[in-house]
Design an enzyme around this catalytic site. Structure first.
Site, PDB file in Angstrom:
ATOM      1  N   ASP A 134      10.639   1.836   2.954  1.00 50.37           N
ATOM      2  CA  ASP A 134       9.258   2.239   2.630  1.00 50.37           C
ATOM      3  C   ASP A 134       8.244   1.408   3.401  1.00 50.37           C
ATOM      4  O   ASP A 134       7.260   0.936   2.840  1.00 50.37           O
ATOM      5  CB  ASP A 134       9.035   2.116   1.115  1.00 50.37           C
ATOM      6  CG  ASP A 134       7.820   2.920   0.653  1.00 50.37           C
ATOM      7  OD1 ASP A 134       7.396   3.841   1.391  1.00 50.37           O
ATOM      8  OD2 ASP A 134       7.290   2.622  -0.419  1.00 50.37           O
ATOM      9  N   LYS A 136       5.158   0.837   5.515  1.00 49.38           N
ATOM     10  CA  LYS A 136       3.872   1.500   5.801  1.00 49.38           C
ATOM     11  C   LYS A 136       2.789   0.437   5.630  1.00 49.38           C
ATOM     12  O   LYS A 136       3.038  -0.605   4.992  1.00 49.38           O
ATOM     13  CB  LYS A 136       3.653   2.682   4.851  1.00 49.38           C
ATOM     14  CG  LYS A 136       3.781   2.309   3.392  1.00 49.38           C
ATOM     15  CD  LYS A 136       3.597   3.487   2.471  1.00 49.38           C
ATOM     16  CE  LYS A 136       3.891   3.050   1.042  1.00 49.38           C
ATOM     17  NZ  LYS A 136       3.623   4.050   0.042  1.00 49.38           N
ATOM     18  N   ASN A 139       2.113  -1.482   2.333  1.00 53.14           N
ATOM     19  CA  ASN A 139       3.097  -2.431   1.802  1.00 53.14           C
ATOM     20  C   ASN A 139       3.153  -3.734   2.598  1.00 53.14           C
ATOM     21  O   ASN A 139       4.125  -4.483   2.509  1.00 53.14           O
ATOM     22  CB  ASN A 139       4.495  -1.793   1.803  1.00 53.14           C
ATOM     23  CG  ASN A 139       4.604  -0.727   0.736  1.00 53.14           C
ATOM     24  OD1 ASN A 139       3.783  -0.687  -0.180  1.00 53.14           O
ATOM     25  ND2 ASN A 139       5.593   0.138   0.849  1.00 53.14           N
ATOM     26  N   THR A 170       7.543   7.325   1.628  1.00 55.26           N
ATOM     27  CA  THR A 170       6.274   8.032   1.733  1.00 55.26           C
ATOM     28  C   THR A 170       6.409   9.144   2.755  1.00 55.26           C
ATOM     29  O   THR A 170       7.024   8.955   3.797  1.00 55.26           O
ATOM     30  CB  THR A 170       5.178   7.041   2.174  1.00 55.26           C
ATOM     31  OG1 THR A 170       5.209   5.953   1.279  1.00 55.26           O
ATOM     32  CG2 THR A 170       3.817   7.680   2.169  1.00 55.26           C
TER      33      THR A 170
END
Ligand code: AMP
Length: 289
Positions: A134, A136, A139, A170
């Protein structure tokens, strides 16, 4: 050895740093040694209601075992009747996502530096059999020396021998193999580094559209275009990561050694050669059990 049992009364609580879905994050100072940390306070009732206790436990276990300059340290955690409290490294620079919104897009030296650091951190995770899944800008936090700190391990998994088939992450950062629910491995993170690099340079992710279906379609077809200002070197790197077949993507060591990344990182290293060391570098020892 005496294992310290932490309690909220061990800290002076300062200003709120942010609000998460399940609780708040506060700046805090540990009273005895005066060390500045971030305390993430989560409410058990909310975690149970949303059925995410197991995910949280996984996140805690993973993050607590990782130690890398570009991964936000989790020093320890404790709980009382109502709350779970995570003692985290304080990321002075705040959210990378907000920085990107403020600047609209990052210049190439900044993007290359961040991509090098994210790749180094993910490569370390992979060496510990942890796939992030995840990555991105939301984060990622920024540390006191302007370095990136990967902060959110909610979706990461410990990869066993067999490859995983869960759909997560996402939408804009989903690799084709996760859309088609094929088996996947750490190469999902290589893809995300390609998406991240594009978003840093352009200000939005490459497959962004108005609808979920169109984004899926564009990811499946690997359909994206570069604005004219993106250099040939950056295009070359992104093109070698946004590849349908996970096996054909360049790996994270190759990313760090890519000529576009190297040229900017070398220059940055020369510029920073005389910089002093991190004043908080001994923090982690003082928070170990
Ligand atoms: P989270 O619940 O992890 O999404 O955190 C909510 C917000 O708090 C983040 O978006 C950051 O702005 C802030 N935050 C979380 N952890 C830290 C940290 N260790 N240092 C500084 N700010 C943080």
């Amino acid at each position: 050895m005496v294992i310290k049992q932490w309690a909220l009364s061990d800290f002076d609580i300062g200003r709120p740093l942010g609000k998460g879905k399940f609780g708040n994050v506060y700046l805090a100072r540990e009273k005895e040694k005066g060390i500045v940390v971030a305390l993430k306070i989560l409410f058990k009732s909310q975690l149970v209601k949303s059925n995410v206790e197991h995910q949280l436990i996984r996140e805690i276990e993973i993050q607590a075992h990782l130690s890398h300059p570009n991964i936000l340290r989790m020093y320890n955690y404790f709980h009382d009747e109502k709350k779970i409290i995570l003692i985290l490294e304080y990321a002075l620079g705040g959210e990378l996502f907000k920085e990107l919104q403020r600047k609209k897009r990052f210049d190439e030296p900044t993007s290359a530096k961040y991509i090098f650091q994210v790749s180094d951190a993910l490569n370390y995770c992979h060496s510990k059999k942890v796939i992030h899944r995840d990555i991105k800008p939301e984060n990622i936090l920024i540390g006191s020396n302007g370095e990136v700190k990967i902060a959110d391990f909610g979706w990461s998994v410990h990869a066993g021998k067999s490859r995983r088939e869960t759909m997560c992450g996402t939408l804009d950062y989903l690799p084709p193999e996760m859309i088609t629910r094929a088996k996947y491995d750490e190469a999902v993170d290589y893809w995300s580094v390609g998406v991240l690099c594009y978003e840093f340079l352009v200000g939005k992710p490459p497959f962004e559209t108005k609808t979920k279906e169109d984004t899926y379609k564009r990811i499946r077809n690997i359909s994206y275009v570069f604005p004219s200002f993106v250099s040939a070197g950056a295009r070359d790197l992104i093109g070698k990561l946004l590849v349908r077949d996970p096996k054909q993507r360049i790996n994270l060591v190759q990313v760090m050694e890519h000529h576009w990344v190297m040229s900017h990182v070398r220059r940055e290293a020369i510029d920073r050669a005389s910089q002093s060391s991190d004043p908080n570098e001994n923090e982690e020892d003082q928070f170990e059990e």
